[in-house]
Enzyme design. Structure first.
Site, PDB file in Angstrom:
ATOM      1  N   ASN A   1      -8.678   7.194   0.826  1.00  0.00           N
ATOM      2  CA  ASN A   1      -8.071   8.180   0.496  1.00  0.00           C
ATOM      3  C   ASN A   1      -9.157   8.735  -0.766  1.00  0.00           C
ATOM      4  OD1 ASN A   1      -6.469   9.671  -1.326  1.00  0.00           O
ATOM      5  ND2 ASN A   1      -5.447   8.850  -1.354  1.00  0.00           N
TER       6      ASN A   1
ATOM      7  N   GLY B   1      -5.106   2.992  -9.085  1.00  0.00           N
ATOM      8  CA  GLY B   1      -6.633   3.746 -10.694  1.00  0.00           C
ATOM      9  C   GLY B   1      -6.576   2.816 -11.362  1.00  0.00           C
TER      10      GLY B   1
ATOM     11  N   SER C   1      -5.070  -0.217  -5.924  1.00  0.00           N
ATOM     12  CA  SER C   1      -6.439  -1.463  -6.818  1.00  0.00           C
ATOM     13  C   SER C   1      -6.860  -2.379  -5.966  1.00  0.00           C
ATOM     14  CB  SER C   1      -6.363  -2.040  -8.210  1.00  0.00           C
ATOM     15  OG  SER C   1      -5.536  -0.432  -8.761  1.00  0.00           O
TER      16      SER C   1
ATOM     17  N   GLU D   1       3.046   2.029  -2.528  1.00  0.00           N
ATOM     18  CA  GLU D   1       1.754   1.962  -3.290  1.00  0.00           C
ATOM     19  C   GLU D   1       2.691   1.838  -5.031  1.00  0.00           C
ATOM     20  OE1 GLU D   1      -1.945   3.905  -1.954  1.00  0.00           O
ATOM     21  OE2 GLU D   1      -0.218   5.778  -2.446  1.00  0.00           O
TER      22      GLU D   1
ATOM     23  N   HIS E   1       2.325  11.637  -1.893  1.00  0.00           N
ATOM     24  CA  HIS E   1       1.202  10.142  -2.502  1.00  0.00           C
ATOM     25  C   HIS E   1       1.974  10.417  -4.194  1.00  0.00           C
ATOM     26  CE1 HIS E   1      -2.027   8.381  -4.870  1.00  0.00           C
ATOM     27  NE2 HIS E   1      -2.173   7.895  -4.037  1.00  0.00           N
TER      28      HIS E   1
ATOM     29  N   LYS F   1      -9.241  11.030  -1.967  1.00  0.00           N
ATOM     30  CA  LYS F   1      -8.943  12.652  -3.628  1.00  0.00           C
ATOM     31  C   LYS F   1      -9.962  13.101  -3.993  1.00  0.00           C
ATOM     32  CE  LYS F   1      -6.508   8.005  -4.803  1.00  0.00           C
ATOM     33  NZ  LYS F   1      -5.704   7.207  -5.884  1.00  0.00           N
TER      34      LYS F   1
ATOM     35  N   GLU G   1       0.260  11.070  -6.550  1.00  0.00           N
ATOM     36  CA  GLU G   1       0.062  12.174  -7.586  1.00  0.00           C
ATOM     37  C   GLU G   1       0.406  13.208  -7.118  1.00  0.00           C
ATOM     38  OE1 GLU G   1      -4.273  10.846  -6.097  1.00  0.00           O
ATOM     39  OE2 GLU G   1      -4.134   8.649  -7.998  1.00  0.00           O
TER      40      GLU G   1
HETATM   41  P1  PGA Z   1      -6.883   3.136  -5.416  1.00  0.00           P
HETATM   42  O1  PGA Z   1      -5.422   4.480  -5.218  1.00  0.00           O
HETATM   43  O2  PGA Z   1      -7.452   2.392  -4.814  1.00  0.00           O
HETATM   44  O3  PGA Z   1      -7.503   3.666  -6.211  1.00  0.00           O
HETATM   45  O4  PGA Z   1      -5.703   2.799  -7.174  1.00  0.00           O
HETATM   46  C1  PGA Z   1      -4.580   3.989  -4.060  1.00  0.00           C
HETATM   47  C2  PGA Z   1      -3.969   5.776  -3.668  1.00  0.00           C
HETATM   48  O5  PGA Z   1      -3.850   6.225  -4.215  1.00  0.00           O
HETATM   49  O6  PGA Z   1      -3.890   5.451  -2.818  1.00  0.00           O
END
Ligand code: PGA
Length: 258
Positions: A9, A176, A216, A170, A98, A11, A100
């Protein structure tokens, strides 16, 4: 048997030339023979999808995904992108729900459920994301939260449609942040989700649903996560932006290890 999957992803990262370089590096370095049994998904920003689709066109193990779609088929929705548009660019997956999108764009389970249906109607496989926030885990509500997220958005789907989904657990506190869920913490929730699916759709569907972990995940922790019996791969954010790191995570899948 359920399929091992690693999805990147990206983003809101990369300009077009960086996206091209990243996709080209992945294509150049990927040893397809090692990931015979797995699927790899790249989810670049909308603006780069078409170009990336051209780059991965001949690699049958690499699939294209959108990071979101609108719930309607078309119309006066300035700035939005429909599931049909993604499909017409060569996408076969779309990330939906997601955290976000939930946190910054106010998406709730009902809306995400509508997007899931729009995706399915257009032959896209949704990667449905769910997970609890830190404060919810701290008061021990994480099972209730993920259970609600599954039920409201997904559980009135027909079984044949549900089988097209990929689920991504997640935990919001791990995305993140550099703070990964421990393999045991992740496994516990993945097993719970599979059990929920089994209760609603039966054991065979539960057994066949790929449930990915996200938050992460990195080259040095992916293998122990992927070794858990109910973790079928990963949804990777930050570490998907470097071809070497992303591929190291891909090769951490048990089916890809030498
Ligand atoms: P990350 O994000 O690996 O940077 O923690 C995962 C995601 O949001 O899909």
């Amino acid at each position: 048997m359920r399929k091992p999957i690693v999805a990147g992803n990206w983003k809101m990262n990369t300009n077009l030339s960086e996206a091209v370089a990243l996709a080209e590096n992945i294509v150049r370095q990927l040893n397809v023979a090692r990931i015979d049994k797995a699927d790899i998904i790249l989810a670049p920003p909308f603006t780069h999808l078409y170009r990336v689709s051209e780059i991965i066109a001949n690699k049958h193990k690499l699939h294209l995904g959108g990071q979101n779609c609108h719930q309607e088929a078309n119309g006066a929705y300035t700035g939005e992108v429909s599931a049909g548009m993604l499909r017409s660019l060569g996408a076969s997956y779309v990330i939906l729900g997601h955290s976000e999108r939930r946190q910054y764009f106010g998406e709730d389970d009902v809306l995400i459920g509508q997007k899931v249906r729009a995706a399915l109607e257009n032959n896209l496989r949704p990667i449905y994301c769910l997970g609890e926030k830190l404060e919810e885990r701290e008061i021990g509500k994480h099972f209730n939260v993920v259970s609600q997220q599954m039920q409201t958005a997904l559980f009135d789907l027909e079984e044949a449609d549900f089988r097209k989904l990929v689920i991504a657990y997640e935990p919001v506190w791990a995305i993140g942040t550099g703070k990964t869920a421990s393999p045991a913490q992740a496994q516990e929730v993945h097993a719970f989700l599979r059990e929920l699916i089994a209760k609603r759709y039966g054991a065979a569907t539960a057994e066949n649903t790929s449930i990915l972990y996200g938050g992460s995940a990195k080259p040095d922790n992916a293998a122990e996560l992927f070794d858990q019996p109910d973790i079928d791969g990963g949804l990777i954010g930050g570490a998907s932006l470097k071809a070497e790191d992303f591929l190291a995570i891909v090769y951490a899948l048990p089916c890809a290890r030498r």
